[in-house]
Design a protein around this motif. Structure first.
Motif, PDB file in Angstrom:
ATOM      1  N   ASP A 197      72.425 -33.060 -50.524  1.00 30.74           N
ATOM      2  CA  ASP A 197      74.157 -33.762 -50.657  1.00 30.74           C
ATOM      3  C   ASP A 197      74.024 -34.796 -49.783  1.00 30.74           C
ATOM      4  OD1 ASP A 197      74.540 -31.771 -52.270  1.00 30.74           O
ATOM      5  OD2 ASP A 197      76.280 -30.747 -51.000  1.00 30.74           O
ATOM      6  N   ASN A 198      74.449 -35.855 -50.348  1.00 29.86           N
ATOM      7  CA  ASN A 198      74.698 -37.118 -49.670  1.00 29.86           C
ATOM      8  C   ASN A 198      75.604 -37.120 -48.376  1.00 29.86           C
ATOM      9  OD1 ASN A 198      73.754 -39.718 -49.293  1.00 29.86           O
ATOM     10  ND2 ASN A 198      74.504 -40.552 -51.244  1.00 29.86           N
TER      11      ASN A 198
ATOM     12  N   VAL B 197      72.967 -40.386 -56.648  1.00 34.68           N
ATOM     13  CA  VAL B 197      73.469 -41.655 -56.193  1.00 34.68           C
ATOM     14  C   VAL B 197      74.762 -41.479 -55.609  1.00 34.68           C
ATOM     15  CG1 VAL B 197      74.238 -43.687 -57.450  1.00 34.68           C
ATOM     16  CG2 VAL B 197      72.282 -42.408 -58.449  1.00 34.68           C
ATOM     17  N   MET B 198      75.628 -40.767 -55.991  1.00 38.82           N
ATOM     18  CA  MET B 198      76.890 -40.303 -55.299  1.00 38.82           C
ATOM     19  C   MET B 198      76.765 -39.491 -54.190  1.00 38.82           C
ATOM     20  SD  MET B 198      79.288 -41.302 -58.671  1.00 38.82           S
ATOM     21  CE  MET B 198      80.914 -41.444 -57.806  1.00 38.82           C
ATOM     22  N   GLY B 199      77.827 -38.692 -54.162  1.00 44.03           N
ATOM     23  CA  GLY B 199      78.028 -37.671 -53.202  1.00 44.03           C
ATOM     24  C   GLY B 199      77.009 -36.433 -53.432  1.00 44.03           C
ATOM     25  N   ASP B 200      76.965 -35.929 -54.511  1.00 50.09           N
ATOM     26  CA  ASP B 200      75.968 -34.811 -55.194  1.00 50.09           C
ATOM     27  C   ASP B 200      75.709 -34.814 -56.650  1.00 50.09           C
ATOM     28  OD1 ASP B 200      78.321 -33.413 -56.644  1.00 50.09           O
ATOM     29  OD2 ASP B 200      78.873 -32.664 -54.648  1.00 50.09           O
TER      30      ASP B 200
ATOM     31  N   GLU C 232      78.543 -34.859 -59.233  1.00 48.90           N
ATOM     32  CA  GLU C 232      79.332 -36.181 -59.270  1.00 48.90           C
ATOM     33  C   GLU C 232      78.673 -37.158 -60.256  1.00 48.90           C
ATOM     34  OE1 GLU C 232      81.073 -37.930 -56.035  1.00 48.90           O
ATOM     35  OE2 GLU C 232      80.845 -36.189 -54.664  1.00 48.90           O
ATOM     36  N   ASP C 233      77.265 -37.007 -59.933  1.00 49.29           N
ATOM     37  CA  ASP C 233      76.376 -37.952 -60.655  1.00 49.29           C
ATOM     38  C   ASP C 233      76.355 -37.585 -62.220  1.00 49.29           C
ATOM     39  OD1 ASP C 233      75.707 -39.162 -58.311  1.00 49.29           O
ATOM     40  OD2 ASP C 233      73.746 -38.679 -58.688  1.00 49.29           O
TER      41      ASP C 233
ATOM     42  N   GLN D 103      79.801 -38.489 -63.947  1.00 44.62           N
ATOM     43  CA  GLN D 103      80.189 -39.945 -63.787  1.00 44.62           C
ATOM     44  C   GLN D 103      78.961 -40.655 -64.754  1.00 44.62           C
ATOM     45  OE1 GLN D 103      82.390 -41.790 -62.184  1.00 44.62           O
ATOM     46  NE2 GLN D 103      81.951 -43.507 -62.999  1.00 44.62           N
TER      47      GLN D 103
END
Length: 346
Positions: free
Chosen positions: A280-281, A309-312, A315-316, A319
């Motif tokens: 997780d980012n 790429v994003m928060g987790d 989300e990728d 998106q």
């Protein structure tokens, strides 16, 4: 309890053998005139056979486990699948399923419920999971699909409860909401805890409560598991993040540890040779990654990080879509695993 009363209950359960199996042995499936499942504790598999219809071999409800030689009736199924110890609790549960009154109470008295267990305990987790149903066709399936998670085979560790209790705090009133129930298991597939995600009645989002996700039971080192790990597996924090990655590589075994701290402490299967860490980012994800890399390396396990790429990864997925997620993952898998998992997922 006279013996003939227990015998009568077993006979009545046998008259509804398939319904009993669907409720207490939900990880199995019907095959002809039998219900097949892994064992009497509701482990997935096919070695245990429950007779659904009367035959020259005996009445419905009788079962045999070909792997162990165990056999019994549907009262045994209720006892083992729910982890009950007191036989009176088994009989009470059978009567509840059959909507029968307790023979030891007067007509205007309610049926005595099974002995209470400590709130949040492993036993409470086991009972909650046993009372829930498979997710197919339920609000849980609708909720996950709404999150972009459309590949749901092999998710027997997830179930649906239509009215799961939620208490805001120790003194607040109890509410009920639909919930996704996840089984937390050890490396031997024994249930040690459960995770609840309370949902809106229309499954469009999580329930509007302060803490819509809570875990209970013995969690440290254990996880919500998807697939059986051998030499390669992936491990992450959240259920939805892990399931999102699994949409891209559905044949790879995965585990959701439920938090960064628990991810850092997850136990390794003895056959594991390579571990993909689903990161997780955020700072907590970075800490879990570093701790897990160190532990895996000390155990002689190759540790690789999969970063969103994003928060987790959910989300990728939402998106960018599944094809983009597969391409994103392809660049992070080693060549052997890219050929093994992504080719079949495409």
């Amino acid at each position: 309890m006279p013996r003939h009363d227990a015998t009568d209950l077993a006979r009545r359960l046998g008259e509804h053998a398939e319904a009993v199996c669907r409720h207490y042995l939900s990880n199995g499936r019907r095959s002809g005139n039998y219900w097949q499942v892994g064992d009497v504790r509701n482990i997935p598999g096919r070695s245990m056979f429950v007779r659904l219809k009367a035959s020259p071999k005996g009445p419905p409800g009788k079962w045999t486990d070909a792997a162990t030689g165990q056999h019994g009736d549907l009262l045994d199924v209720i006892r083992e699948s729910m982890g009950l110890i007191d036989f009176k609790d088994v009989l009470d549960e059978a009567r509840s399923f059959l909507a029968m009154p307790d023979a030891t109470t007067a007509p205007d008295q309610t049926r005595r419920t099974p002995n209470p267990v400590p709130t949040g305990s492993t036993e409470a987790s086991r009972r909650l999971f046993a009372m829930s149903q498979p997710i197919s066709g339920t609000l849980v399936e609708t909720y996950l699909r709404g999150r972009g998670i459309t590949i749901l085979q092999g998710t027997g560790s997830l179930r649906f409860h239509s009215r799961c209790y939620y208490r805001p705090d120790d003194h607040g009133p109890t509410e009920t909401w639909p919930a996704m129930i996840a089984a937390v298991t050890d490396l031997d597939a024994r249930l040690t805890g459960a995770h609840r995600t309370w949902l809106m009645p229309d499954a469009t989002s999580k329930a509007p409560v302060d803490t819509p996700r809570r875990a209970m039971g013995d969690l440290l080192g254990h996880a919500v598991r998807f697939g059986v790990p051998y030499s390669v597996m992936a491990a992450g924090e959240g259920i939805e993040t892990t399931l999102s990655l699994r949409c891209a590589v559905p044949d790879m075994a995965m585990a959701a540890a439920l938090s960064a701290a628990h991810l850092a402490a997850i136990l390794f299967p003895p056959t594991l040779r390579r571990l993909y860490i689903i990161r997780d980012n955020d700072p907590a994800g970075d800490g879990a990654r570093d701790s897990l890399i160190e532990r895996a390396t000390d155990a002689g396990i190759e540790a690789l990080v999969l970063s969103p790429v994003m928060g987790d990864f959910n989300e990728d997925l939402r998106q960018f879509g599944l094809d983009a997620l597969r391409a994103e993952i392809a660049d992070q898998l080693i060549r052997t695993d890219r050929l093994r998992y992504l080719k079949r997922a495409a």
